[in-house]
Design a protein around this motif. Structure first.
Motif, mmCIF file in Angstrom:
data_model
loop_
_atom_site.group_PDB
_atom_site.id
_atom_site.type_symbol
_atom_site.label_atom_id
_atom_site.label_comp_id
_atom_site.label_asym_id
_atom_site.label_seq_id
_atom_site.Cartn_x
_atom_site.Cartn_y
_atom_site.Cartn_z
ATOM 1 N N ARG B 320 -7.425 2.113 -0.505
ATOM 2 C CA ARG B 320 -8.063 1.512 0.660
ATOM 3 C C ARG B 320 -7.088 1.314 1.815
ATOM 4 N N THR B 321 -5.925 0.750 1.519
ATOM 5 C CA THR B 321 -5.037 0.431 2.633
ATOM 6 C C THR B 321 -4.474 1.692 3.264
ATOM 7 N N ALA B 322 -4.257 2.752 2.464
ATOM 8 C CA ALA B 322 -3.773 4.014 3.044
ATOM 9 C C ALA B 322 -4.771 4.518 4.084
ATOM 10 N N LYS B 323 -6.059 4.457 3.737
ATOM 11 C CA LYS B 323 -7.081 4.921 4.678
ATOM 12 C C LYS B 323 -7.176 3.976 5.870
ATOM 13 N N ARG B 324 -7.122 2.686 5.572
ATOM 14 C CA ARG B 324 -7.301 1.682 6.618
ATOM 15 C C ARG B 324 -6.220 1.781 7.697
ATOM 16 N N ILE B 325 -4.966 1.993 7.284
ATOM 17 C CA ILE B 325 -3.895 2.028 8.276
ATOM 18 C C ILE B 325 -3.459 3.450 8.590
ATOM 19 N N GLY B 326 -4.120 4.446 7.987
ATOM 20 C CA GLY B 326 -3.834 5.835 8.310
ATOM 21 C C GLY B 326 -2.452 6.285 7.874
ATOM 22 N N CYS B 327 -2.048 5.866 6.659
ATOM 23 C CA CYS B 327 -0.712 6.214 6.159
ATOM 24 C C CYS B 327 -0.810 6.923 4.809
ATOM 25 N N THR B 328 0.310 7.516 4.402
ATOM 26 C CA THR B 328 0.407 8.188 3.106
ATOM 27 C C THR B 328 -0.050 7.263 1.977
ATOM 28 N N HIS B 329 -0.819 7.831 1.046
ATOM 29 C CA HIS B 329 -1.215 7.060 -0.136
ATOM 30 C C HIS B 329 -0.047 7.057 -1.121
ATOM 31 N N GLY B 330 0.529 5.877 -1.353
ATOM 32 C CA GLY B 330 1.749 5.780 -2.154
ATOM 33 C C GLY B 330 1.510 5.524 -3.628
ATOM 34 N N ARG B 331 0.235 5.403 -4.029
ATOM 35 C CA ARG B 331 -0.082 5.098 -5.440
ATOM 36 C C ARG B 331 0.577 3.783 -5.855
ATOM 37 N N ASN B 332 0.466 2.794 -5.017
ATOM 38 C CA ASN B 332 1.116 1.504 -5.257
ATOM 39 C C ASN B 332 0.123 0.399 -5.595
ATOM 40 N N ALA B 333 -1.054 0.789 -6.132
ATOM 41 C CA ALA B 333 -2.052 -0.246 -6.432
ATOM 42 C C ALA B 333 -1.577 -1.132 -7.569
ATOM 43 N N SER B 334 -1.635 -2.440 -7.335
ATOM 44 C CA SER B 334 -1.431 -3.391 -8.424
ATOM 45 C C SER B 334 -2.823 -3.836 -8.853
ATOM 46 N N ARG B 335 -2.947 -4.339 -10.056
ATOM 47 C CA ARG B 335 -4.290 -4.697 -10.514
ATOM 48 C C ARG B 335 -4.208 -5.769 -11.580
ATOM 49 N N GLY B 336 -4.829 -6.881 -11.301
ATOM 50 C CA GLY B 336 -5.030 -7.874 -12.344
ATOM 51 C C GLY B 336 -6.483 -7.771 -12.766
ATOM 52 N N VAL B 337 -6.869 -8.511 -13.797
ATOM 53 C CA VAL B 337 -8.268 -8.414 -14.204
ATOM 54 C C VAL B 337 -9.182 -9.113 -13.200
ATOM 55 N N GLY B 338 -8.651 -10.066 -12.448
ATOM 56 C CA GLY B 338 -9.519 -10.939 -11.675
ATOM 57 C C GLY B 338 -9.887 -10.478 -10.283
ATOM 58 N N GLY B 339 -9.218 -9.465 -9.753
ATOM 59 C CA GLY B 339 -9.489 -9.146 -8.358
ATOM 60 C C GLY B 339 -9.510 -7.660 -8.080
ATOM 61 N N ALA B 340 -9.717 -7.338 -6.815
ATOM 62 C CA ALA B 340 -9.711 -5.955 -6.363
ATOM 63 C C ALA B 340 -8.278 -5.421 -6.442
ATOM 64 N N PRO B 341 -8.111 -4.093 -6.451
ATOM 65 C CA PRO B 341 -6.751 -3.562 -6.467
ATOM 66 C C PRO B 341 -5.967 -4.086 -5.266
ATOM 67 N N GLY B 342 -4.776 -4.583 -5.524
ATOM 68 C CA GLY B 342 -3.887 -5.009 -4.450
ATOM 69 C C GLY B 342 -2.815 -3.957 -4.261
ATOM 70 N N VAL B 343 -1.694 -4.384 -3.694
ATOM 71 C CA VAL B 343 -0.584 -3.480 -3.454
ATOM 72 C C VAL B 343 0.684 -4.196 -3.894
#
Lengths: 496, 448
Positions: B320-343
């Motif tokens: 999402r953030t790569a698209k939102r800010i128009g930058c390279t997708h770095g595959r840096n998603a963090s993920r806990g069980v409780g929320g949306a993917p973060g960075v």
């Protein structure tokens, strides 16, 4: 102010969904105690929470969580064995009890009847600790009952209000959180208590940008242990938007803070994070028992100016720090810590109170069933003094007036603490002047309150929405104070 | 490990309730943790948890739910609640689940699980904790008390499943030892600590070395006093330098950039740190404490350059953030069980220099060695730094006296661009890690 939710009936019906009941859980606890422990407790919890957030102009995230589990604690002397599981099945609970029991293996058990506990006898699960107490949570239903679309609509309105106040507002981040925690405390002395605790809050942060490209933040918040609806009415949304935008615009015009030692006037309310860090943690029973706190062994000594009376209060209805009972079943009271400058009490859970020959004060708290109970604060505040807050500011020749803060941190052993200003002003000749950019204040807890030279008559203790961290556990707390003047604090600005 | 079919079933319930896409994550963790204080066992804790998190999309609206109640009826109810909530949200065209073709690249097999760690018993851990604490208590008669020695060992299994049928799994282990001694002198007490955390048992240092280092760190604080406000060169010791680097890396989060809440948001292509520094996010270090074969959205992990020659190259981004800010997708998603993917970062290591901290003190002559900081005084929106600090004042390269109750402050960008020297003491067993480094000038506030 009585709750329409009957904690015991509500809790027992939740427990029944797992085909468990209090007698079965007591058997589990008894099993844990069978190796020779002194005492123990079992904590069952079922919690639901919901967070809805607006960010980047859209209410695009919502999350809902449901958690349940049981923690079994077995205590022998100052040793604690603890095990927890989220599998609510008897074999798993028995395995947890066995793991916790290992701490006491080989000891001769003190018979329960000799404990002199606070139960009314050994008729297990019939002694109700909460009987007769009025609820401190003025709710009529679960804060999760409100349909999500009403939260979405309120957040959309909040976002729009913030942006409408000033075109320099670039970004709005706001969220509504609501949770309900149902707990059962079963103790080896035969007592039991249920509590059903609501907790709600709304946070609003705005980022503003000026023509020069400078960014600044402002924030506002509200909440407590009450219904969520009152956070979403138009008046509340308006005040949150106004306050957050006002602070961001003030900070857009802020100048770098000076570095050095200054007399500081702290505004009422949230700046009491000073008390939480400077003296609160150091007065928690575990540190005092182990002799690791700068306040250990100092009961009866003067630790603050005579103007200071500080309490930790779990009894304020609807407050974020309010509790009917703590997480060990002890009714939460208002505990006086410092009276007219003299140290008179610590905050205690059952373990540390017992080992120190003191009385539990209802400060035994845990983040969840998966965490061990620790002595923790509730709402720590300084009682009002005599001074007019305007006079306190007028009396400051040259110094800092700090009205809002981020968080803080303390090293309880050395007593050094920090907290971070997020809205502050330079004061010269008693007049509030230019806003200052955020900076850290640092001090020494056991001596800072000796330099309190004025205490206002404007106590504010209901607005703070704190989250306190200790040993990796977070619990909600409140803080409060009237306007205070503290002389000679070190201000960590960048301008020498 | 949470069974992948449990998550597939959960996604199936969501689809039946009207979800058009989704992903789910399950985490199973088991751990044992002990604390020994003054030689006696104080606490022994056994933990086990099973958590699942579900993200559903109804078109371009989404919602998340999570639970540790894995009964089938509860899971079905959960999926239905998620779909019902999603329908009320604002549309967000930039959020989506990774597509099967994007996830076709298989993750690299990384060794991150040591059965010898998972097999460690409470008595074995007690021995480690006791050894660490004992070494600290024996180090010096001024070590008078202790917050204890702690040891923990555990394992985690993560299962990730998309509605498109992609399944990812990983298992990690972790063992750690901490010592927290207290020293007293002239009625004043000081505390400090040291720790080690590793994935493999054989990599764990001798616990007594951890205790001795904790004692050394505590003892050198004794007799600390404040100092007069001034501007001085500052040598940040490696643990503090690592915290500063971690703050900088937080400022590279695509989420912050999208929210305009980082001073780095408009700094791509500009100098953001000293010109001889390169930074890379590396999720693939063998047995690395932050390594992972796939990110929080299921993408096979790869290295992601952040800074080259001091110039900002990329932000940390998820889909999402790569698209939102128009930058390279770095595959840096963090993920806990409780929320949306973060960075979030994995390993970001600032390369070490060749000289010791003592050599750098000799070269600088007069300055402040900062050995710890307190508080959260890095403001990433404004790009400013103001922290409580303790340390050692030095002249002619020689330590003069310990210092506390002071603050160190400056512009955060100037601080990073002003790094002039790096020492040889990089700790590779941290996620975000920097060697001790020198900043040419910062403001110190104190009562001297």
């Amino acid at each position: 102010m009585s709750s329409h939710i009957d904690p015991t009936r509500h809790g027992q019906s939740l427990l029944a969904e797992s085909t468990l009941d209090e007698p079965r859980l007591l058997e589990v606890l008894e099993q844990g105690l069978s190796a020779g422990a002194d005492w123990g407790d079992l904590f069952y919890e079922s919690s639901q929470s919901e967070v809805v957030a607006v960010d980047d102009g859209r209410v695009r995230t919502a999350s809902r969580n449901a958690r349940q589990g049981v923690g079994v604690r077995i205590v022998a002397g100052d040793k604690q064995g603890f095990a927890h599981t989220d599998a609510l099945e008897l074999p798993r609970l028995r395995a947890a009890a066995d793991a916790a029991r290992a701490i006491a293996d080989g000891r001769a058990r003190t018979p329960v009847a000799d404990l002199g506990g606070d139960g009314e006898g050994a008729d297990l699960a019939t002694v109700r600790l909460t009987r007769g107490l009025p609820s401190r949570y003025p709710t009529e239903h679960s804060p999760l009952a409100l349909p999500i679309d009403q939260k979405v609509a309120a957040l959309s309105r909040l976002d729009a209000r913030c942006r409408a106040i000033d075109p320099r507002v670039q970004q709005v981040m706001a969220q509504v959180s609501a949770s309900q925690q149902t707990v059962l405390v079963l103790r080896s002395d035969g007592s039991a208590a249920w509590d059903v605790r609501p907790l709600v809050r709304i946070d609003c942060t705005v980022i503003a940008k000026n023509e020069a490209g400078k960014l600044a933040r402002g924030s506002a918040r509200a909440g407590g242990r009450h219904d969520v609806e009152q956070l979403l009415d138009e008046a509340t949304l308006e005040s949150l938007a106004t306050e957050a935008v006002r602070q961001a615009l003030v900070n857009l015009g802020a100048k770098p803070a000076p570095a050095g030692v200054f007399d500081v006037v702290l505004g009422p309310g949230w700046p009491a994070v000073l008390l939480h860090e400077a003296v609160g943690h150091g007065l928690e029973g575990d540190f005092c028992r182990k002799g690791t706190s700068a306040f250990s062994g100092r009961i009866g000594e003067m630790v603050a100016s005579e103007l200071c009376t500080i309490v930790d209060d779990g009894s304020i209805p609807g407050d974020r720090g309010a509790l009917n009972i703590d997480d060990e079943g002890t009714p939460a009271e208002c505990t006086t810590l410092i009276e007219n400058g003299r140290l008179v009490g610590y905050m205690q859970d059952r373990l540390n109170a017992g080992l120190m020959g003191m009385r539990p004060t209802g400060n035994g708290r845990r983040e969840s069933y998966a965490h061990l109970t620790l002595p923790r604060m509730r709402n720590t505040y300084m009682r009002a003094g005599q001074d007019d807050p305007q006079d306190i500011i007028r009396g400051l020749k040259r110094g800092i007036y700090a009205v809002d803060f981020g968080g803080g941190q303390v090293d309880i052993t050395s007593g050094k603490f920090v907290f971070e200003m997020t809205e502050a002003y330079l004061v010269e000749d008693g007049k509030i002047g230019a806003p200052l950019e955020g900076a850290t204040l640092i001090g020494h807890g056991p001596s800072v309150l000796e330099r309190v030279v004025a205490v206002g008559n404007d106590l504010e203790y209901l607005k703070a929405q704190g989250v306190c961290g200790k040993e990796g556990q977070s619990v909600p707390v409140g803080v409060g104070q009237p306007t205070l003047r503290v002389n000679a604090m070190t201000v960590g600005g960048s301008q020498v | 490990m949470i069974d992948a079919t449990l998550l597939s079933d959960l996604l199936g319930h969501a689809r039946a309730a009207g979800a058009t896409d989704g992903d789910a994550i399950g985490v199973h963790g088991v751990s044992t943790e002990v604390r020994v204080r003054m030689g006696q066992v104080e606490t022994s804790t056994r933990s086990e948890g099973h958590d699942v998190g579900l993200r559903v999309f109804v078109g371009d609206r989404s919602a998340m739910v999570s639970t540790n109640d894995l009964r089938p009826a509860a899971l079905r109810e959960l999926a239905e609640a998620a779909v019902a909530a999603a329908k009320h949200m604002d549309p967000d065209a930039e959020s989506r689940v990774a597509r099967n073709e994007e996830l076709a690249e298989a993750p690299i097999a990384l060794e991150l699980h040591d059965p010898a760690v998972a097999a460690m018993s409470a008595p074995q851990l007690i021995e480690l904790a006791r050894a660490a604490e004992a070494a600290a208590l024996d180090a010096d008669p001024r070590i008078s008390n202790s917050e204890g020695g702690e040891a923990s060992a555990g394992e985690n299994g993560v299962t990730f499943v998309t509605m498109g049928g992609v399944v990812r799994q990983r298992t990690t282990s972790s063992v750690g030892v901490v010592a927290v001694p207290i020293a007293a002198q002239d009625g004043a007490m000081e505390v400090d600590w040291w720790y080690a955390s590793r994935r493999r048992r054989q990599d764990l240092p001798d616990p007594s070395s951890i205790g001795r280092e904790a004692a050394r760190r505590t003892l050198r604080r004794l007799g600390a006093r404040s100092m007069a406000s001034c501007a001085l060169p500052v040598l940040f010791e490696a643990p503090v330098a690592s915290r500063i680097l971690a703050d900088f890396v937080s400022g590279l989060s695509g989420e912050r950039v999208a929210r305009k809440s980082s001073y780095l948001a408009d700094q791509l292509g500009k100098p953001v740190i000293a010109a001889d520094i390169d930074l890379l996010d590396d999720p693939l270090l063998p047995w690395g404490v932050a390594s992972r074969p796939f990110d929080g959205e299921g993408f096979a992990s790869r290295r992601h350059p952040l800074v080259q020659g001091g110039i900002l190259q990329n932000f940390l981004t998820n889909l999402r953030t790569a698209k939102r800010i128009g930058c390279t997708h770095g595959r840096n998603a963090s993920r806990g069980v409780g929320g949306a993917p973060g960075v979030g970062p994995t390993h970001v290591h600032m390369a070490a220099g060749t000289r010791s901290v003592a050599d750098l003190m000799q070269e600088i002559g007069t300055g402040l060695l900062v050995t710890s900081t307190m508080g959260h005084g890095t403001d990433l929106i404004r790009g400013s730094f103001s922290q409580g600090a303790t340390g050692i004042y030095f002249e002619n390269g020689e330590p003069q006296y310990p210092v506390s109750e002071i603050t160190v402050a400056g512009d955060f960008g100037d601080l990073l661009r002003g790094i002039t020297h790096r020492a040889d003491d990089l700790d590779p067993h941290r996620g975000v890690s920097a060697p001790s480094f020198v900043v040419e000038k910062l403001t110190i506030a104190g009562a001297g």
